[in-house]
Each structure stands twice: as C-alpha cells, then as structure tokens.
Motif scaffolding. Structure first.
Motif, PDB file in Angstrom:
ATOM      1  N   GLY A 102       0.907  -1.031  -0.025  1.00 21.44           N
ATOM      2  CA  GLY A 102       0.009  -0.128  -0.048  1.00 21.44           C
ATOM      3  C   GLY A 102       0.917   1.197  -0.034  1.00 21.44           C
ATOM      4  O   GLY A 102       0.946   1.891  -1.071  1.00 21.44           O
ATOM      5  N   ASN A 125      -2.096  -7.052   8.462  1.00 23.27           N
ATOM      6  CA  ASN A 125      -2.773  -6.349   9.239  1.00 23.27           C
ATOM      7  C   ASN A 125      -3.879  -5.762   8.703  1.00 23.27           C
ATOM      8  O   ASN A 125      -3.992  -5.662   7.254  1.00 23.27           O
ATOM      9  N   SER A 127      -4.735  -2.694   7.604  1.00 27.62           N
ATOM     10  CA  SER A 127      -4.527  -1.527   6.436  1.00 27.62           C
ATOM     11  C   SER A 127      -3.718  -2.354   5.056  1.00 27.62           C
ATOM     12  O   SER A 127      -4.138  -2.053   4.021  1.00 27.62           O
ATOM     13  N   GLU A 128      -3.007  -3.376   5.527  1.00 28.73           N
ATOM     14  CA  GLU A 128      -2.257  -4.156   4.497  1.00 28.73           C
ATOM     15  C   GLU A 128      -3.341  -5.021   3.626  1.00 28.73           C
ATOM     16  O   GLU A 128      -3.499  -5.080   2.254  1.00 28.73           O
ATOM     17  N   ILE A 130      -6.473  -4.027   3.180  1.00 26.62           N
ATOM     18  CA  ILE A 130      -7.374  -3.342   2.669  1.00 26.62           C
ATOM     19  C   ILE A 130      -6.449  -2.855   1.562  1.00 26.62           C
ATOM     20  O   ILE A 130      -7.050  -2.617   0.155  1.00 26.62           O
ATOM     21  N   ALA A 131      -5.360  -2.468   1.459  1.00 23.88           N
ATOM     22  CA  ALA A 131      -4.458  -1.934   0.291  1.00 23.88           C
ATOM     23  C   ALA A 131      -4.326  -3.174  -0.650  1.00 23.88           C
ATOM     24  O   ALA A 131      -4.605  -2.834  -1.772  1.00 23.88           O
ATOM     25  N   SER A 144     -11.500   2.409   3.968  1.00 21.62           N
ATOM     26  CA  SER A 144     -11.883   2.273   4.921  1.00 21.62           C
ATOM     27  C   SER A 144     -10.680   2.344   5.981  1.00 21.62           C
ATOM     28  O   SER A 144      -9.407   2.516   5.459  1.00 21.62           O
ATOM     29  N   ALA A 145     -10.874   2.321   7.146  1.00 20.63           N
ATOM     30  CA  ALA A 145      -9.747   2.975   8.283  1.00 20.63           C
ATOM     31  C   ALA A 145      -9.013   1.607   8.596  1.00 20.63           C
ATOM     32  O   ALA A 145      -8.973   0.495   8.067  1.00 20.63           O
ATOM     33  N   SER A 146      -8.645   1.452   9.895  1.00 14.42           N
ATOM     34  CA  SER A 146      -7.510   0.636  10.137  1.00 14.42           C
ATOM     35  C   SER A 146      -7.977  -0.626  11.254  1.00 14.42           C
ATOM     36  O   SER A 146      -7.215  -1.326  11.748  1.00 14.42           O
ATOM     37  N   SER A 148      -9.349  -3.838  12.361  1.00 13.81           N
ATOM     38  CA  SER A 148      -9.472  -5.163  11.673  1.00 13.81           C
ATOM     39  C   SER A 148     -10.745  -5.534  11.086  1.00 13.81           C
ATOM     40  O   SER A 148     -10.742  -6.085   9.997  1.00 13.81           O
ATOM     41  N   ASP A 150     -12.772  -3.255   9.949  1.00 12.50           N
ATOM     42  CA  ASP A 150     -12.917  -2.747   8.589  1.00 12.50           C
ATOM     43  C   ASP A 150     -12.441  -3.264   7.330  1.00 12.50           C
ATOM     44  O   ASP A 150     -12.580  -2.844   6.201  1.00 12.50           O
ATOM     45  N   ALA A 151     -11.402  -4.163   7.675  1.00 11.89           N
ATOM     46  CA  ALA A 151     -10.810  -5.020   6.792  1.00 11.89           C
ATOM     47  C   ALA A 151     -11.675  -6.282   6.100  1.00 11.89           C
ATOM     48  O   ALA A 151     -11.337  -6.647   5.200  1.00 11.89           O
TER      49      ALA A 151
END
Lengths: 280, 280, 280
Positions: A102, A125, A127-128, A130-131, A144-146, A148, A150-151
């Motif tokens: 990301g 994690n 963010s990874e 999601i990215a 979305s945010a950080s 877990s 949210d992923a």
C-alpha cells in the motif's frame, strides 16, 4: 454458523505436534530468527531457503511456504516468485504476508504479481489487507480505516485470489470457506497489548499459518488455528511478564506449553456475520 | 555550561512517548531484530526499509532515518546513499553509525561519501569516531587511543559535517550546539558492564538516536536523550539479571518502564569542558 | 586412548577468556544475532563481515573464521570463497558448517568447492556430515542414517580435507588427530532436549568452534572444547528454564558463567573406539 471452533483448533494443534510440518520461510531479516523460534516452540520446524537457486526446489517438498514481503530486495524478490510458482505447481500450501503493501509502491507490485500463484492464505494487518484488495483492482474497502473489522470487505474481495484471509488486530478477523464450501467469518479474541511491542510477532504468525496449513482440514481451519494458538499463548505470556523483553521469552515458552486442552479451555473462537451480499 | 540536562532528557522522553516517531532503519543483519525491539520497547516504531527501490521514498516520510554500516553489501550500500540523500533533501533527521570504519577500507569510503549528505548526528565508539574524523581529511585525534574521552577532538572535528556527535564507552561523550548555538560537551555516566556482552546494544542506540532526533528540540538534546535513556535502562537491567541473556531481556523491560520521573531521579548528565581552541 | 579430556577443555576455556579471540562470521540471517550473543557470552568477540569487498582482508587478521552455508545467495557465496581462500593463505583457522548440504544441490556445490581451501574443522549434524563426505567423492557412510554415531565413518573420510570433524546429536562425535598425530575419536555427552527447540544453537556452536580454534593446542582440542562448553552450559540452562524461550536466555547466562572448574566438574568427554581399518 461456521463449523470452525475451539475443537477444530485443538485437532489442528494435535496434528501439528504429531506431524511436525517443515515450513520454508522467505521472510525479512528482522523476523528470521524469532519466526524460526516461534515455529520450533509451537511444534513445527523451519528452513529459511530464500535464494533463487534453491527456493523452487524446496517449495516442492516443504510442508508449507511463507512469502513475507518485509525486507525484499531484487535477489529475494526473484526467489519469492519462483517459490510461489513452485508451491502452487506442487500443491504445497503457501502463505502471502503482504508487509507494508500500500504505502510502498515497489513491493506492492511484487504482491500483486504473486497473487497469480493463488496463495492458500493471506495474512496481514487491516491496512495491508485493505491495500492489497485495492491493488488487485477491487476498490471495496480501500477507503476504510485501520480497525481489523474494517478489513472484512477487503478480505472477502481477496477470496478470488486465495482460499482464506485474515486481518490481525486486537481482535483477529478471518474469512474463508468452511468444509461445506460456504464462505464464513470467524473472529478470534485474546492476545495481549504487549504483542505490538515485540517485533515479528505478526510475521511469525505468518510462519505459523504455513505450518498449520500443512496439517489442517481446510485452509480456513489452518488459518484460524494459527491465530488462536498465538492468542492463547500471548494471554498466558502476558501474565508471566513485566515488559516486552520478558513477554517475548514467556511467549515462546507458552507457544510450547499450550496443548489441545489449553486451547479447549481458553480459546475464544466465534463466528461473525458477514456483510450482506456475500456470494456463497 | 550546557543547558542540556536530565530535564531536557525527561522532556524528550515525554515527547517520544506522545508522538511515537517512526524510524526507518538501514541496519546490519546482526542487529535488525534487537534494534526494532529496542525502539518498540522505548516507545517508538521502526520500519526496516533498505532496498534501493523504496529507501528514498520512505526517508522522505519517516520521522528519522538510521544508516548503520555494520554489514553492507553492494545492494544495501546503494540504498544507504539514496536514503541519506532523500533524508537531507526532505529535512528528515538522519543518523550515521560508522560501524567498523577505519579498519575496513571499503566501508570507510562509503562513510566518507555519506558525509556529504550532512547526517544530523553521528554515533560510534571512540575508535570509529577517531577514524572517521581522520578519513574526512582532518587528522586531529586519529592517532589517539580507544577511551571515549580521547575521541572528543575527533568528535569536534566532525561537527563540520554534522550537528552532533557521540562517542560511546563506559562514559559517553557528546558534542554539539546548544539552543544558543554554542558548541558544548555533555557526558553521560551509567550503563552496565554487561552492555558489551550483548550484541547490538550500540547499533540499537543508533536507532534510538534517530527516534529522539524526530522529537527533541535540537540534535544535541536528541543525541543526549537517547544515550541517557540507554544508560538508565541498562543500570536497572543489570540489577535484574544474572548474565548477558537475562540482561538483554531486562534491558528491553527497562527501556519500556523508564519514564520521565525515572530519568530525573537517575540520569547522570553533566557538562564537560571542551579542549582549548574550540571555535564557537 | 585420546589425550583429549575435560582438562584440555578447561585449559582451552581459560585461554579463550584470557585472549578473547575475534571471530569473523559469515553466517545465515537466522543465526547472525544469536551467534554473536553466544560468542560474547562465552568470552570471545565477533565481527560479521560477509561482503566480497572486505571478507578476505578481514580473514587475514581475524582469530578464526566461520563459513556457514545456512542462507547463501550469490553475493555471500562469493564472499565465502574469498574468505576461505584468505584464511587458508594467512594461516587463520576456519570452520565450515555445511548447513543443508545434501538435500540442496546449489549449496552442495558451494561446499565441495570450499573443501579445496582446507577448513581447519568441519561441524555439522549427522546427515550433513554424511552428505558432505559423499559429495566429496567418497561414498563411505553416505547410505547410513541420522544418528550422530552413524556419521563417524563419513567424519573420518572428511579428514582428507580437514583436521577435525564433528557430528552433533544427543551425543556429539568428534574425530581428528591428537597431539601425537594419531587419529582418535572423542564423544561428548550432555546437552539438553530443548537445544533443538531453539534455532541457531547449532550454527552458533560453529562460531564457538572458530573461537576455540584460535586458542586451542590442536584443532581437535578446539573442536571438543566448543562442543563441551555448549553441552555443559545447556545442561545448566535446562535446569533454569520452563520452555524454549527461557532456555535460550538461561543458555547465554550459562555460557557466560561456566568456567574451568565447572568444566572439570561437569564435562563428559570420553574416547570412543574408531571403526576397524582407520589409517593412522
């Protein structure tokens, strides 16, 4: 309702201890030592074979392969590719841990390229995850945010490339197909606030996933088992430590001490409801 | 009389804990894991980004950068250069740790080349500081021996390339400009005889310097704060250990436990008189 | 009857503590940190110099050199070769640790190539010693199994390339020439069942061999001394630990605490009879 539970984790742990699967790690230089100690303590073994001359041949005979993008360079990136390709070709389960994807463009391209070899599981994690889902061309969840949870949409999106996905956090969220082929969500509670104060606890979890994939009934069960083994051990470790140094020591002792009975008594593994619209 | 004191160290520590600066480490394979654990325990975070494709981009966004010459090869040496250049260009503070410079010609050339990018601070042991000053074309101090006070003239000579310099030893000597722009000398006592029995305690101090540079009022104060945090923590650790293995564990616990009050109570930070003839 | 005994080990340990030999390690990324900590705890020092630009120059001035094949790549393989050549040329004792040789063809070629530079000692587990002897063109022992005593014929065969050979296992078997030039066998009992649960205990033993070769009367005595120091320390560590994490910590403490008296009291060093037909 998922059929993944503390009992399937306990069974996977017993299989791990009986079979002592051999993991091949291609991991970063920060985590290489700790990851190997985690695998040995948990009951598996590890060989760090990350040169381009040997990575493919070994992937064909290993029980499971970890490809971790933590500190890639041109030489190891070439090895990642041949190892992933050989693992897929030989039917060896393999795990992609997209560290730093990301924010870092070069390794993001490496990660996207590796998706073509169908990792058995992806662990990262929030963010990874999601990215990576965004890079794969599916933007669901990318904004979305950080946290877990949210992923989860991104993790579901990644199921087109893999069999099971986890997003680590204070609570870990895992998605994948159960024994009936139905996509389900499983969350694992526990862990310790000291885990993020010790480096390579996440990366070594990726190695443990590779070990469990070698012995579990399904990729989902293997992924859940690894997360649960870690969650239970880190709770025990926190009770035996006074800071991050002693926590790391106690964590290795606890990974070693945890057995199927400990898992049945302490694991907090639950189904969670997937967002509406998930295809089964 | 320097205005650097236990109070400025305590303030820097509070800023570190509040801001959790992100360090980018380009360090050797011996220290990579321990250095990251030191940073996490102390209250910072770390990303080990040492490939030539990503090192410059990350240096522009990191809070501080460490370039440590411990185990260079052609690939990482190229990354050192682009990271240092990008750090200077972006205004990111960066630390040069010239491990092994002097005795090893290839890395000595690398170190001299890196001086052009004006490291914010240079941290080494006495013989490295003396050797680096000599390589830079100034032979003051090059023929002196290995006690850290013997490195003070060399440290002063290096101020033409950097803002602050430290020489580690049983007592640590630091030179740099105070808030009024006056060159001053600060010495930090404490530490433990077990520190040299644990590898990477020096290299990880370099990482901690990068973290403190991100939050301190001046490079001198950041450099002194990192040395003092280490000195206090290692004294506490020695009291809780029975050898180098248990010392390393207790050291991480102590880095985590030390707070501003501990620093005010235990830090031994004093001015020392610089040799005659120092230009202010 | 060998003249190697607990007394020769105790003398070698006293020499190690008095001389603090400097080892040059070229080792894998999994073991680099732990190996250095083992050397520092035991009483030696270590510099990890594994780039092709500096490896040869340093091998000429080091007290002993370790070449460990654990995680080779093209860059480090080139450094192995120049370091081994320079060590032989300068008369610096050097140790070959053929990690993974046999199963992995690329590094097996590297190992065979390195034999031309006459390693002072070779240390491996039984299967590696057997495989290396087979690769060297002598098939004695190649078809035998994995108990360390099964590696004795292969170890004897390797004496055409080196002065002393050890095969690690629950009991360690060592062969080489005594002070009278007679080929003898020495076995070392002790150790701990937790040793294989901590990574890099074998690799760091290789580093300790390099340290002891720098100070011992003969290569055989140095090799036996390193194995014995480890066996005694790991017995003490096991008594002070509750799992692999605490064992690793206690092991470093014990390597540091063991002295000549401890060795005389606890070492279990015995001659064993060599197979018939060994040429003296």
């Amino acid at each position: 309702m998922s059929d993944v539970s503390a009992d399937t984790v306990a069974s996977a742990l017993e299989a791990l201890r009986a079979q002592v699967p051999l993991v091949q790690s291609l991991t970063n230089i920060v985590s290489a030592n700790f990851l190997t100690n985690v695998l040995l303590a948990a009951g598996a073994s590890n060989a760090h074979i990350d040169n381009v001359h040997e990575a493919a041949g070994f992937a064909a005979i290993a029980g499971g392969v970890l490809v971790n993008l933590g500190t890639p360079d041109d030489a190891t990136a070439a090895a990642f590719r041949v190892a992933a390709e050989a693992a897929q070709s030989a039917g060896t389960p393999w795990v992609l841990d997209p560290v730093g994807v990301g924010g870092l463009p070069w390794r993001s391209e490496i990660a996207v390229d590796l998706l073509q070899f169908h990792p058995t599981a992806i662990r990262g994690n929030a963010s990874e995850i999601i990215a990576l889902a965004g890079l794969g061309g599916d933007t669901r969840g990318v904004d979305s945010a950080s946290d877990s949870i949210d992923a989860v949409p991104a993790a579901l999106a990644l199921l087109k490339y893999t069999d099971a996905v986890s997003a680590s956090g204070p609570v870990d969220y895992v998605v994948g197909r159960d024994r009936d082929g139905v996509v389900v969500g499983v969350k694992i509670s526990g862990g310790s606030a000291l885990l993020p104060r010790v480096t390579s606890t996440g990366c070594s979890l990726g190695g443990l996933v590779a070990a469990y994939l070698a012995v579990a009934q399904t990729p989902l069960e293997g992924l859940v088992a690894a997360h649960t083994h870690v969650a239970v051990a880190s709770e025990i470790a926190e009770a035996n430590s006074t800071g991050p140094g002693s926590f790391a020591v106690a964590y290795l002792d606890a990974l070693y001490a945890v057995d199927a009975d400990t898992v049945r008594a302490r694991a907090r593994v639950e189904s969670f409801e997937l967002p509406a619209g998930v295809q089964n």
